[in-house]
Design a protein around this motif. Sequence first.
Motif, PDB file in Angstrom:
ATOM      1  N   GLN A 158       7.496  -1.515   8.736  1.00 29.48           N
ATOM      2  CA  GLN A 158       7.329  -0.357   7.859  1.00 29.48           C
ATOM      3  C   GLN A 158       8.627   0.443   7.789  1.00 29.48           C
ATOM      4  N   LYS A 217      10.793   1.424   4.406  1.00 30.74           N
ATOM      5  CA  LYS A 217      10.594   2.739   3.816  1.00 30.74           C
ATOM      6  C   LYS A 217      11.563   3.805   4.328  1.00 30.74           C
ATOM      7  N   ASN A 247      10.588  15.020   6.509  1.00 30.10           N
ATOM      8  CA  ASN A 247       9.970  13.991   7.337  1.00 30.10           C
ATOM      9  C   ASN A 247       8.680  14.489   7.993  1.00 30.10           C
ATOM     10  N   SER A 298       6.688  16.948   6.767  1.00 29.48           N
ATOM     11  CA  SER A 298       5.637  17.290   5.799  1.00 29.48           C
ATOM     12  C   SER A 298       5.312  16.146   4.847  1.00 29.48           C
ATOM     13  N   LYS A 299       5.970  15.012   5.034  1.00 30.32           N
ATOM     14  CA  LYS A 299       5.766  13.833   4.169  1.00 30.32           C
ATOM     15  C   LYS A 299       6.016  14.182   2.692  1.00 30.32           C
ATOM     16  N   GLY A 354       6.651  11.255   0.434  1.00 34.56           N
ATOM     17  CA  GLY A 354       5.631  10.201   0.475  1.00 34.56           C
ATOM     18  C   GLY A 354       5.798   9.355   1.729  1.00 34.56           C
ATOM     19  N   ASP A 355       5.815   8.035   1.570  1.00 30.58           N
ATOM     20  CA  ASP A 355       5.931   7.139   2.721  1.00 30.58           C
ATOM     21  C   ASP A 355       7.361   7.011   3.215  1.00 30.58           C
ATOM     22  N   TRP A 356       8.266   7.590   2.487  1.00 26.99           N
ATOM     23  CA  TRP A 356       9.682   7.400   2.815  1.00 26.99           C
ATOM     24  C   TRP A 356      10.128   8.329   3.914  1.00 26.99           C
ATOM     25  N   LYS A 357      10.905   7.736   4.844  1.00 30.00           N
ATOM     26  CA  LYS A 357      11.491   8.540   5.910  1.00 30.00           C
ATOM     27  C   LYS A 357      12.978   8.709   5.591  1.00 30.00           C
ATOM     28  N   LYS A 382      10.542   9.331  -3.911  1.00 30.94           N
ATOM     29  CA  LYS A 382       9.085   9.308  -3.971  1.00 30.94           C
ATOM     30  C   LYS A 382       8.629   8.818  -5.352  1.00 30.94           C
ATOM     31  N   ASN A 427       9.874   5.227  -5.791  1.00 27.24           N
ATOM     32  CA  ASN A 427       9.346   4.374  -4.729  1.00 27.24           C
ATOM     33  C   ASN A 427      10.247   3.168  -4.498  1.00 27.24           C
TER      34      ASN A 427
END
Lengths: 387, 321
Positions: A30, A34, A67, A69-70, A73-76, A327, A330
């Motif tokens: 993952q 991401k 990072n 609070s997201k 999205g799924d991205w760090k 985000k 994506n």
Amino acid sequence: MFGLRKSISLLLILVIVLGSLLTIGGCSSQNSQKVLRIGVVGPESGGSAQLGQAQRKAVQLAVDEINASKAAGDWKLEAYFEDDEGNPTKSASATNKLIQQYKVNVLIASINSSATLADMVVTSRVGIPQITAGSTGASITAQGNEWIFRTAVNDEFQADALVKYARDVMGIKKIATFTASDDYGQSGAKLLASAAKKYSVDLVSEQTYNNGDKDFKPQLLSIKSSGAQGIFMWGLYTEAALISKQARQLGINAQLFGASGMASMKLIELGGDATQDMILTQSFLADSSEEQVKQFVDKYKAKYHENPIPHAAQAYDTVYIIANAVKVANSNKPEDLRNAIRKTQGLNLVTGSPKFNEKGDDIGKRLLITKIKGDKFVLVDTVFTGQ
Amino acid sequence: MWLVPFMVVMKGTSEYPLLFPLLFQWLRDVVKLQYFLNGLPIGSIYALVALSYSLIYAASGVLNWSQGDIVMLGAFIGFTIINVIKLGFTTGLLISMIVLALVGLLIQIAILQPLRNRQAPPINVVIATLGVAILIRNVALVIWGADAQNSPSPVSTKPIYLGSLSITPQDILILMAGIALMVILQFLLKRSKEGKALRAVAQDRYAAILMGIDTNRSDGVAFAASASLGAAAGMLVAPIFFVTFNMGALIGLKGFVAAVIGGLGNIPGAIAGGFFLGIIESMAGGQISSGYRDAITYALLILVLWLKPAGLFLRKTRQKV
């Protein structure tokens, strides 16, 4: 019996091992998919160290927040910092290092306009989106480079807003420019001249000085005899403070104007009474009543125990623009990121609601027209860079 | 018509007053008179710095390149006394001048004297003073930081109007204080024992030694007096230029140019050279182009060196090597 127990325990061990392998595998796969790597170049030592350090602090603050609070999205997000000392050669090699060694997907670079231009050579060749949060030089977005974006305020907008304000609000008809003889000051002089033409204001005197000059009286006397009602300065705060003082000593009462490059508390400290009522453009005031600004200032102060400077606010917003882009797209592919940044909309950030024009300039930015009152800058008007 | 007095002067033997009719012609215009007035306080500062170069050069034949940074150090010490310890301007000026006199003496004892005693070539001495300059500059950077400091003026900076001319009390103070210091210096040189010894050494170092004058002592006096003058120049210029650790480079260079224009080692010449340079800078900046102001200044220096190598104001040309 014995055999059964043994096989059960073996099975258990197998399950545990496999399970942990799976989770580790899952995690690492993952991560590698991401992660968005952001390279940051700025002067963290040398003459403009204060600006580069503020940029680093603000970027780190934004990355940690996003990072947690997201918000991406799924991205760090991961940030990698390099110091260029404000030097174009060092800046280009820092950019190369970030791209080759750290494989960054997007670059925030740099602060000094000449360094940013050097970085653009690298990013446009490799094809990596670059955002400058600190450079105001008009030439940066005037080259038809599709990889460059700017969240600082283009000097062109500043010159335009200052001249327009002088004419419409203060009724000034005759202006003089008094600019530094370096590329920053001279680009400012040109922009002021074309703004004066656009708003049909008479440009009656164009004077220049060298950085480090101490005696500005000869030029000021020329300005005085030209009958200018407003003096527009483009340079750094030490010279601007001396000019203000010497203008008052010569009995010149013309209104003084300046661009964001000299908007520092040091200007007020050095210039004292002479800088009172001077009008300057800025993108950020730490004591603003805007909710977004208040929140940012509180968070920044809590972490670093100092007031953020405009460069910090712009760098902070830049990270949010990048987070939004990754985000939406994506993807961390350069083209996808670039297209997503270009389509940025609907964000309400500290310095405005970013929206980029075809040149890469942010046209949704608040441009604050401020006046020096006592020992601080007071907001007198807000315009948007796109207008 | 106005050429008549000019031509009369041309026939005179002295070249000194040659400038005056030209000057009067220029100054008939009010704007030009204003430029002239603005050149005076700056000229007074340049004259003080030029004096400090010339004093040391006359007494010991050394070019002291740390003079500009001594001006800066004097300004910072005065700034600290006035704004941090909160003593008045006059006290600050006196303390700064005394402290810098000691610094000047220290430079002479610690650097110049040992080199002299070892018969080091003059270029080594000059390089050593350059080293002192860089040392002072970096020490100031560590102590006071890289930012400019604003030293408030002891008197008002609001202009006083004389018709359409304007001058500030601050400018008058600088001019008056500068002239007072020059008069005091002249008096000490003419009347005091140390001053007489200094002039004797300047005239002929070896004859002075034979007459029993301690040249190390007279060198010390010259360095102390020079540094003291530099401190005063720094204190006077601080309210108009701000105080920065690198201000010495510019002031030192301008003071040196003034000293050369007046004839290096020539005391009245240094004063005249300082005012001349201040006024020329102001005029050139206003009447020709501010961008070319420094170019004009240095072109003038080259012209002076070319036409009158001993300085504009030296009547009898005497070689001093």
